[in-house]
Motif scaffolding. Structure first.
Motif, short mmCIF file in Angstrom:
data_model
loop_
_atom_site.label_atom_id
_atom_site.label_comp_id
_atom_site.label_asym_id
_atom_site.label_seq_id
_atom_site.Cartn_x
_atom_site.Cartn_y
_atom_site.Cartn_z
N GLY A 159 48.13 48.96 37.29
CA GLY A 159 47.34 47.72 37.23
C GLY A 159 48.09 46.54 37.82
O GLY A 159 49.23 46.66 38.27
N ALA A 160 47.43 45.38 37.80
CA ALA A 160 48.00 44.17 38.42
C ALA A 160 49.36 43.82 37.82
O ALA A 160 50.32 43.51 38.53
CB ALA A 160 47.03 43.01 38.28
N LEU A 161 49.45 43.86 36.49
CA LEU A 161 50.73 43.59 35.84
C LEU A 161 51.64 44.81 35.89
O LEU A 161 52.84 44.69 36.18
CB LEU A 161 50.50 43.16 34.39
CG LEU A 161 51.75 42.96 33.54
CD1 LEU A 161 52.66 41.90 34.12
CD2 LEU A 161 51.37 42.61 32.10
N GLY A 162 51.09 45.97 35.61
CA GLY A 162 51.90 47.18 35.55
C GLY A 162 52.66 47.46 36.84
O GLY A 162 53.83 47.86 36.81
N ARG A 163 52.02 47.24 37.99
CA ARG A 163 52.68 47.47 39.28
C ARG A 163 53.92 46.59 39.42
O ARG A 163 54.96 47.02 39.90
CB ARG A 163 51.72 47.18 40.44
CG ARG A 163 50.63 48.18 40.62
CD ARG A 163 49.95 47.99 41.97
NE ARG A 163 49.42 46.65 42.17
CZ ARG A 163 48.20 46.25 41.84
NH1 ARG A 163 47.36 47.12 41.27
NH2 ARG A 163 47.79 45.02 42.07
N GLU A 164 53.78 45.32 38.99
CA GLU A 164 54.91 44.39 39.10
C GLU A 164 56.01 44.75 38.11
O GLU A 164 57.20 44.59 38.41
CB GLU A 164 54.42 42.95 38.86
CG GLU A 164 53.38 42.46 39.86
CD GLU A 164 53.92 42.40 41.28
OE1 GLU A 164 55.16 42.39 41.47
OE2 GLU A 164 53.09 42.36 42.21
N VAL A 165 55.63 45.22 36.94
CA VAL A 165 56.63 45.65 35.95
C VAL A 165 57.41 46.83 36.49
O VAL A 165 58.65 46.89 36.40
CB VAL A 165 55.96 45.99 34.61
CG1 VAL A 165 56.96 46.64 33.65
CG2 VAL A 165 55.36 44.75 33.98
N VAL A 166 56.71 47.81 37.05
CA VAL A 166 57.37 48.99 37.63
C VAL A 166 58.35 48.56 38.72
O VAL A 166 59.50 49.03 38.78
CB VAL A 166 56.32 49.97 38.19
CG1 VAL A 166 56.97 51.03 39.07
CG2 VAL A 166 55.55 50.63 37.04
N ALA A 167 57.92 47.65 39.58
CA ALA A 167 58.79 47.19 40.67
C ALA A 167 60.01 46.45 40.13
O ALA A 167 61.13 46.65 40.61
CB ALA A 167 58.00 46.27 41.60
N ALA A 168 59.81 45.60 39.12
CA ALA A 168 60.92 44.83 38.56
C ALA A 168 61.95 45.75 37.89
O ALA A 168 63.16 45.58 38.07
CB ALA A 168 60.40 43.81 37.55
#
Length: 273
Positions: A10-19
């Motif tokens: 998802g929109a947040l999940g993708r960024e969390v995975v990347a971080a």
């Protein structure tokens, strides 16, 4: 650590995975559908919070979980965020997960409408579970404001007025979640918000100019929205005392404001405001 991220596509999940990946963690993305692309080294497991399928495999060996799963419409939101959270926590307890990080909303306890009530109930489920936890409440993402205004502009109008909001960049929220999962479970609520409190009308004008649209900005009296409107008008979805990000709505509209090294770790872990 090995960290599982539910809603990892998802929109947040993708960024969390990347971080998390950028910080050197082993990351497992859990979602019902396979993503088109993942950062190198990230594992994907098909898992469904609605029926619990795949959770055993998705959580095997995980040290911590960041729950970024979400649904907007009321019925699926309740099924996913309440029932799904119960299934997730039970599976975490069986797998020996040591830290559950939940995502919620700044002002969920002050602005009384359906989705906020569901998020508060989800927080209660987390607090009553058997897995040590931390809750991170965030304000509305810039992308959500952008989408809302874009939908309104199709009808030639943009909602304006004095309702104060404090939108935040989803990438900064992702880094706060990464900070949080790297720390010990606090059993408390961290609040994280955008760098500035601006009115809905100001956001609408910023959006109109940046998107070069001809829509008319029409003030919306908060009193027309009942109890929720009154809470909105008094800043119910803002928190001046929260830890703050650095990327404002205007900068996000202009160029997406790439996250600088200084913005990483913008919020200490703990309770604010």
């Amino acid at each position: 650590m090995l960290i599982a991220v539910t809603g990892g596509t998802g929109a947040l999940g993708r960024e969390v995975v990347a971080a998390l990946t950028a910080r050197g963690h082993d990351v497992r993305s859990l979602s019902r559908s396979a993503p088109a692309r993942l950062p190198a080294g990230v594992e994907h497991v098909r898992a469904d919070l609605l029926d619990g399928s795949g959770l055993g495999a998705g959580l095997a060996g995980a040290d911590a979980v960041i729950d970024a799963a979400n649904a907007v419409a009321k019925a699926p939101a309740r099924a996913l965020l309440i029932g799904g959270t119960r299934r997730l926590l039970a599976a975490e307890a069986r797998a020996g997960v040591a830290h559950h990080v939940a995502v919620s909303i700044v002002g969920a306890d002050r602005v009384p409408y359906g989705y906020n009530r569901i998020k508060l109930e989800q927080e209660e489920v987390v607090r009553g579970g058997d897995v040590p936890w931390t809750v991170v409440r965030a304000t509305q993402f810039h992308g959500l404001v952008d989408r809302y205004l874009g939908q309104s502009a199709r009808f030639g109008m943009l909602p304006g007025g004095a309702v104060p909001l404090q939108p935040v960049d989803v990438r900064e929220v992702a880094h706060v979640l990464a900070d949080t999962v790297e720390a010990e479970p606090s059993g408390a609520i961290t609040q994280f918000a955008g760098p500035e409190i601006v009115s809905l009308g100001e956001l609408a004008w910023l959006w109109r100019d940046a998107r070069d649209r001809r829509a008319v900005v029409v003030p919306v009296p908060a009193r027309l929205l009942g109890g929720a409107g009154r809470a909105l008008a008094t800043g119910g979805l803002t928190n001046p005392g929260a830890w703050r990000g650095r990327i404002g709505f205007a900068a996000w509209l202009r160029d997406g404001a790439p996250l600088s090294d200084a913005a990483r770790g913008a919020a200490p872990v703990g309770s604010a405001g």
